[in-house]
Design an enzyme around this catalytic site. Structure first.
Site, short mmCIF file in Angstrom:
data_model
loop_
_atom_site.label_atom_id
_atom_site.label_comp_id
_atom_site.label_asym_id
_atom_site.label_seq_id
_atom_site.Cartn_x
_atom_site.Cartn_y
_atom_site.Cartn_z
CG ASP A 7 31.44 -29.19 -35.87
OD1 ASP A 7 31.73 -29.66 -34.75
OD2 ASP A 7 30.33 -28.69 -36.11
C1 BGC Z 1 29.01 -29.27 -33.02
C2 BGC Z 1 29.82 -28.07 -32.66
C3 BGC Z 1 30.49 -28.28 -31.33
C4 BGC Z 1 31.31 -29.54 -31.38
C5 BGC Z 1 32.06 -29.84 -30.10
C6 BGC Z 1 29.80 -30.56 -32.89
O1 BGC Z 1 29.02 -31.68 -33.06
O2 BGC Z 1 28.54 -29.14 -34.34
O3 BGC Z 1 29.01 -26.92 -32.67
O4 BGC Z 1 31.26 -27.17 -31.01
O5 BGC Z 1 30.45 -30.64 -31.64
O6 BGC Z 1 31.23 -30.26 -29.11
#
Ligand code: BGC
Length: 767
Positions: A328
């Site tokens: 993530d």
């Molecule tokens: C979130 C994810 C997301 C990623 C990309 C993160 O902060 O937890 O769910 O896919 O950002 O935007």
């Protein structure tokens, strides 16, 4: 102990390369055999050949680049948009030189995008990115572009915005999850996006968690069914020769942090993990999900991004995932900056790669590339370990069709915002609205001459769509197109002959006094992730006050809750004539709510979570028996724990359930039990009824939930019509559950099947 992962990887690599030697032996076969083999070669074989030969040509830098995802600011959007992801900045051009130098220097293979742009702008940007990438990628490897179109194409200004997943769960019809995936792919792939970071497959059992609305609700089975329908819909669509990849996230345990605050620790025993949290991911894997994203939080004090146990032993070895595992956002870095399990980012990089991460969503720095190179050069991480990841990434790109069709073309722009997509999003929204209370048959409203509407969400577009809409937080009303009707605007259009007044607090008593009813539209403002952490589950006091004033006027009050999680309203619930849980229904939410108030649309949603009555009621429907039949049963002042229990919801008609028939009362493990029930629409109006089948395992080695959803089906019924609903119980699937090792247990004894207000017992004999 620390070297265990390395040993395991080396053994795996040894076994894999053994396999390769056998398959691709250098001995020259005789021609006839060769011809036969050539004939029998599958697409997979051809892909593997292609990837093997590509890998041989790749340098260490290129391999590391493939494992890196940077955000679009890095790829150089126009000046002033450095932090474009999530801010809603709408730059349409890229800085080609910056992009070219980034690719030359790091050979980066993946890009994270976001922000609101039109289809043309997106297409133009994606085309240019690919063009510059291919010109600078030493082996002309297409870049894969990732985005969070998590409820329709929410980052596309002219795209179709579906309800959030919590609402999709409330439809109890997989068709809506499937069409959300399908139309998202059609629109997003047509503009050049390839990798969609959806669906969320955590179960929503922490009611204050700010990402609750991103889940399909609190139930494991509901999440697994909706999740796989979405994944199949999204990954099956082919637009211009390529398709999109879904991403099952966030593996595993992210959705139930102890505190309810985002990205914090969750204490989860293995039995719970296997029985309740793993199945949605397992079904996603079985449905062919191409990618998985890791949980940013920790389980039992172990940050998941650094855990070989969760990311390799469970995800790959036990659950059989073979696709790409992405970190993530900055979560490798957070192993030292937030979780503090390493002293330096380089150690975090080591830990995450050895745990099993394939792609680092590093967005804003290239440190990952430097550290990983050093770790390989220092021989702490074998290059073969990188090869495993790179092969998975190349397979992903190949299987999406990117090597053959890297560019979006104009030919598919008509896929964006098609009437069919609008209809699918509108239907999903309509079926996701839950009517929780309707005293005196207040709804539908019959020819009111005057209505008053009030509340912070009454005239708000963003309140319908929530976070992750046009910007990360979704809270910039300016970015929402005028074509989206607020509840107030939609009511005005729906009730042509009714005078509708949008009131403020100061004038509420006056307007209520001259109106037939007061509609209070309240709930939450949009938020995303940790920005939505809260201190108090109650609805904010100023909104509570509006409901109190409205109720005090003595006029019927219709309360509409637009919110991403259940904010407590307590006894006020009992004082409103009608209450609607609308969740986050998306761009058509205003229209369908107006249609429900007028009676043009009949409500058919059922709660995908348990809406607490008071703030002490933080429970889900499938807790153990003690919660329901233990001490609470003796409390005289106990008025109930939910405004809306999981699986409940009213309509404008009534249904009676009868003739629950079981094909037998005793079954063996290898037999099936067929059950059926008749459901009759006994009201005056048509409707759709979702029939939910629950099973109670009466006695178990592990404490069993009070009841568990095992199957659901929704059907349309005309007034007076009766339909038969059927469910075939397969003991291996529906009666067994996982123990703490993930092994299935099937226990003999009594089980109860529950459907509507009916139930029946049967006995499973495993002797
Ligand atoms: C979130 C994810 C997301 C990623 C990309 C993160 O902060 O937890 O769910 O896919 O950002 O935007």
């Amino acid at each position: 102990m620390k070297n265990l992962p390395i040993c395991l990887f080396l053994i795996t690599i040894a076994i894999l390369s053994q396999g390769c030697k056998k398959r691709y032996s250098n001995q020259r076969p005789d021609l006839s055999i060769f011809e036969r083999i050539a004939h029998e070669r599958t697409d997979d074989d051809r892909m593997e050949d292609f990837i093997d030969s590509l890998l041989l040509r790749m340098t260490l830098k290129e391999k590391i680049g493939q494992m890196t995802q940077l955000n679009e600011a890095f790829f150089g959007l126009e000046a002033g948009s450095e932090d474009a992801v999530g801010t809603g900045v709408q730059a349409a051009a890229i800085d080609r030189e910056k992009l070219a130098s980034t690719i030359q220097k790091y050979q980066v293979g993946s890009l994270l995008t976001g922000g609101a742009r039109s289809a043309r702008e997106w297409q133009n940007i994606c085309y240019q990115i690919q063009e510059v990438n291919l010109a600078n990628s030493s082996n002309r490897i297409p870049v894969i572009i990732g985005i969070d179109h998590i409820h329709g194409t929410n980052y596309l200004r002219d795209g179709t915005i579906f309800p959030h997943q919590l609402n999709i769960g409330a439809t109890f019809d997989k068709i809506h999850a499937n069409s959300m995936g399908r139309f998202t792919a059609r629109e997003a792939a047509s503009i050049g996006h390839h990798w969609n970071f959806a669906p969320v497959l955590g179960i929503g059992q922490k009611k204050n968690w700010p990402r609750l609305y991103e889940t399909f609700g609190e139930d494991t089975y509901l999440a697994q069914e909706m999740g796989s329908a979405y994944i199949i819909g999204l990954q099956e669509e082919v637009v211009g020769g390529y398709r999109m990849a879904a991403c099952a996230k966030h593996f595993i345990g992210y959705s139930i942090p102890n505190t309810g605050w985002d990205r914090t620790n969750a204490d989860i025993g293995d039995q719970k993990l296997y029985e309740f949290l793993a199945p949605p991911f397992q079904v996603a894997i079985n449905s062919g999900v191409k990618t998985v994203m890791a949980n940013s939080g920790s389980i039992n004090g172990i940050p998941v991004h650094g855990s070989y146990y969760y990311l390799t032993t469970i995800l790959r070895d036990e659950m059989g995932f073979e696709g790409v595992l992405i970190s993530d956002y900055e979560d490798i870095i957070k192993l030292n900056t937030q979780h503090k399990v390493t002293e330096h980012e380089k150690e975090s990089t080591y830990m995450a790669i050895m745990a099993g991460i394939d792609v680092s969503m590093t967005p804003t720095t290239t440190n990952f590339c430097e550290y990983l190179r050093e770790l390989v050069e220092e021989k702490r991480i074998p290059e073969e370990r990188l090869d495993l990841s790179v092969k998975r990434i190349l397979r992903l790109k190949y299987s999406l069709g990117l090597f053959d069709n890297p560019f979006p073309t104009d030919r598919y722009l008509d896929q964006v915002a098609s009437p069919a997509a609008a209809e699918a999003a509108r239907n999903a929204a309509a079926e996701s609205i839950v009517l929780l209370r309707n005293e005196y048959k207040t709804l539908p409203l019959s020819n009111p001459s005057r209505l008053t509407i009030i509340g912070s969400n009454a005239d708000s577009r963003m309140a319908l769509c929530g976070g992750w809409t046009y910007s990360w937080q979704g809270d910039d009303e300016q970015l929402y197109p005028d074509s989206i009707l607020t509840v107030y605007q939609a009511l005005t259009a729906e009730f042509e002959n009714t005078r509708i007044t949008l009131s403020d607090k100061a004038h509420l008593r006056y307007y209520a006094g001259i109106s037939d009813a007061v509609i209070v539209v309240t709930g939450e403002k949009p938020y995303a992730e940790g920005w939505g952490n809260i201190d108090d589950m109650r609805l904010p006091p100023e909104e509570m006050e509006l409901i109190e004033i409205a109720v005090g006027t003595g006029k019927p009050v219709i309360l509409i809750l637009l919110e991403g999680r259940p904010r407590i309203i307590g006894d006020l619930f009992d004082q409103c004539h009608a209450v609607i849980f609308a969740g986050l229904p998306g761009m058509f939410g205003g229209e369908v709510l107006a249609g429900i108030l007028s009676g043009r649309i009949y409500p058919s949603g059922k709660m995908s979570i348990t809406y607490p009555y008071q703030s002490g009621h933080m429970i889900s429907y499938n807790y153990g028996p003690m919660v329901f039949s233990g001490l609470n049963a003796y409390r005289e002042d106990f008025k109930g724990y939910a405004l809306g229990d999981f699986g409940t919801g009213l309509s404008y008609t009534n249904y009676t359930y009868s003739d629950l028939v079981l094909s037998d009362s005793v079954i063996l493990a290898e037999e099936k039990l067929d059950v059926s029930v008749n459901v009759q629409n006994v009201g005056q109006r048509e409707g759709k009824e979702a029939v939910l089948w629950f099973i109670r395992d009466e006695v178990g080695t592990w404490q069993r939930p009070d009841r568990q959803l095992k199957y659901f089906e929704k059907q349309f019924l005309l007034p007076g019509e009766t339909k038969s609903f059927n469910f075939s119980i397969d003991p291996e699937i529906h009666l067994s559950y996982s123990d703490e090792n993930g092994d299935p247990i099937l226990e003999k004894g009594y089980y109860t099947i529950l459907v509507g207000d009916l139930s029946a017992r049967f006995y499973l004999n495993t002797d």
